[in-house]
Each structure stands twice: as C-alpha cells, then as structure tokens.
Design a protein around this motif. Structure first.
Motif, short mmCIF file in Angstrom:
data_model
loop_
_atom_site.label_atom_id
_atom_site.label_comp_id
_atom_site.label_asym_id
_atom_site.label_seq_id
_atom_site.Cartn_x
_atom_site.Cartn_y
_atom_site.Cartn_z
N ILE A 19 7.69 15.53 35.72
CA ILE A 19 9.15 15.52 35.56
C ILE A 19 9.68 14.09 35.62
CG2 ILE A 19 11.33 16.24 36.62
CD1 ILE A 19 9.79 18.87 37.44
N ASP A 20 9.14 13.29 36.54
CA ASP A 20 9.53 11.87 36.61
C ASP A 20 9.25 11.16 35.29
OD1 ASP A 20 10.33 12.15 39.26
OD2 ASP A 20 8.46 11.32 40.08
N LEU A 21 8.08 11.42 34.72
CA LEU A 21 7.71 10.80 33.45
C LEU A 21 8.65 11.26 32.34
CD1 LEU A 21 5.83 8.98 31.84
CD2 LEU A 21 4.25 10.92 31.65
N ILE A 25 11.11 8.79 30.13
CA ILE A 25 11.02 8.70 28.67
C ILE A 25 12.38 8.97 28.02
CG2 ILE A 25 10.04 9.87 26.65
CD1 ILE A 25 7.45 10.14 28.24
N CYS A 26 13.17 9.82 28.64
CA CYS A 26 14.47 10.20 28.06
C CYS A 26 15.55 9.25 28.55
CB CYS A 26 14.83 11.62 28.47
SG CYS A 26 13.60 12.79 27.95
N SER A 27 16.22 8.62 27.62
CA SER A 27 17.23 7.66 28.03
C SER A 27 18.65 8.15 27.80
CB SER A 27 17.02 6.34 27.27
OG SER A 27 17.09 6.59 25.88
N SER A 28 18.80 9.26 27.11
CA SER A 28 20.16 9.75 26.85
C SER A 28 20.31 11.18 27.36
CB SER A 28 20.44 9.72 25.34
OG SER A 28 19.70 10.72 24.70
N GLY A 29 21.53 11.66 27.34
CA GLY A 29 21.81 13.02 27.78
C GLY A 29 21.67 14.03 26.67
N GLU A 30 20.83 13.74 25.69
CA GLU A 30 20.66 14.63 24.55
C GLU A 30 19.34 15.39 24.56
OE1 GLU A 30 23.02 15.30 22.17
OE2 GLU A 30 24.25 14.16 23.58
N ALA A 66 13.19 22.90 38.70
CA ALA A 66 14.50 22.71 38.07
C ALA A 66 15.43 21.92 38.97
CB ALA A 66 15.11 24.05 37.69
N SER A 67 15.41 22.23 40.25
CA SER A 67 16.23 21.49 41.21
C SER A 67 15.82 20.02 41.26
CB SER A 67 16.08 22.13 42.59
OG SER A 67 16.78 21.40 43.56
N TYR A 68 14.52 19.78 41.30
CA TYR A 68 14.03 18.40 41.31
C TYR A 68 14.41 17.67 40.02
CZ TYR A 68 10.98 14.38 41.66
OH TYR A 68 10.51 13.09 41.71
N ALA A 69 14.25 18.33 38.88
CA ALA A 69 14.59 17.71 37.59
C ALA A 69 16.06 17.35 37.53
CB ALA A 69 14.23 18.66 36.44
N GLN A 70 16.89 18.21 38.07
CA GLN A 70 18.33 17.93 38.09
C GLN A 70 18.64 16.71 38.93
OE1 GLN A 70 20.29 19.94 36.16
NE2 GLN A 70 21.87 18.43 36.49
N VAL A 137 1.90 14.18 26.22
CA VAL A 137 1.85 13.04 27.12
C VAL A 137 1.28 13.54 28.44
CG1 VAL A 137 3.20 11.23 28.25
CG2 VAL A 137 3.91 12.08 26.00
N VAL A 138 0.19 12.91 28.87
CA VAL A 138 -0.52 13.38 30.06
C VAL A 138 -0.54 12.29 31.11
CG1 VAL A 138 -2.71 14.26 30.95
CG2 VAL A 138 -1.99 14.83 28.62
N ILE A 139 -0.27 12.70 32.33
CA ILE A 139 -0.44 11.79 33.46
C ILE A 139 -1.52 12.38 34.35
CG2 ILE A 139 1.47 12.87 34.72
CD1 ILE A 139 1.96 10.07 35.99
N ARG A 140 -2.55 11.58 34.60
CA ARG A 140 -3.62 12.04 35.49
C ARG A 140 -3.24 11.60 36.89
NH1 ARG A 140 -8.10 10.75 38.46
NH2 ARG A 140 -7.94 8.55 38.01
N VAL A 141 -3.07 12.56 37.76
CA VAL A 141 -2.68 12.30 39.13
C VAL A 141 -3.94 12.07 39.95
CG1 VAL A 141 -1.47 13.23 41.14
CG2 VAL A 141 -0.65 13.78 38.83
#
Length: 149
Positions: A19-21, A25-30, A66-70, A137-141
C-alpha cells in the motif's frame, strides 16, 4: 501514470509495504485503489461454500488495509474499494479481478522462503507475472532473519 491499481492483501506485514508503494507511485487524486483478499476454497468444498471463519478474517484484513490506505494516501485515491473473493487458486482470482477492473497495475508484496532446498516466492507470484494483463510491481519484503539491526 496508473489510474487503477489492484493490491492483493493477506493480513501480513507486506500488505502495508504494498500500500505504501502504491501511494508513492500515485501522485494525484485520480487513482482508484482496489484491495483484494482471496479465500482459497479447498477442493473438498463447493466453491460457493459458506466459510464463516475465513470470510470474517478476510473482512477484517480488508477493513484494516482500507483504513491504512486512507491514512497514508492523504487524498491520493479517488476511491478505495475492497473485494472479498472465494476461489480455488488465489493467483487466478487476482488476475481475473485485474481484468474485470481494467487495472493498470497490480502492486503486491512477497517474501522468499526455502522449500525443498530451493528459494521460492510460492505459486501466486509466478502465475500473476505470467498472466496479468497489466504491469505488476512487486516488493520483496525481507524476513526478520534478513533484516539487520
């Protein structure tokens, strides 16, 4: 720029990283964010079987994600939706959902683990990489044993 992002969640620490990634990556509210949790239904049950414990867990994971993403996005999302799916195989359900939602990207976290002497990320990631109709897009933790203090 991605306008429709799908993030599979499982309730593990990697969910927040994905979700952080996505937020970075998203810079706008679209951007539309879809969080997906898949309940894998064993072959011994009908695909539409009631699995209350798994559904309750999935609902809880989706609500937390969803709460974290918000919180982390602060206006970056045009809309956040959650989807609880039941399927035989999580990977196929994730790809199908990406197709249905016309996703521009699937952003997901994975971990590496040893299985029969081979380092693997499991079966889900390779299937998604091979079959997704969009960017993946993959992030290996890193595991706790890999992190340095």
């Amino acid at each position: 720029m991605y306008r429709r992002i799908l993030v599979p969640v499982s309730g593990l620490a990697g969910d927040r990283r994905a979700i952080d990634l996505a937020a970075a990556i998203c810079s706008s509210g679209e951007t539309w964010l879809t969080l997906v949790y898949v309940v894998e239904v064993p072959q011994r049950y009908a695909l539409d079987s009631e699995l209350p414990d798994q559904i309750e867990q999935g609902t809880s994971v989706l609500e937390a994600a969803a709460s974290y993403a918000q919180k982390v996005a602060r206006g970056r999302w045009k809309r956040i939706t959650t989807e609880l799916l039941q399927a035989r195989v999580a990977a196929a359900a994730i790809v199908d959902e990406a197709i249905e939602r016309a996703a521009d990207a699937i952003i997901m976290a994975t971990t590496s683990r040893w299985h029969l002497g081979v380092l693997t990320q499991g079966e889900t990631l390779p299937y998604i990489l091979d079959n997704a109709p969009c960017d993946v897009v993959v992030i290996r933790v890193a595991s706790e044993s890999e992190t340095r203090t």
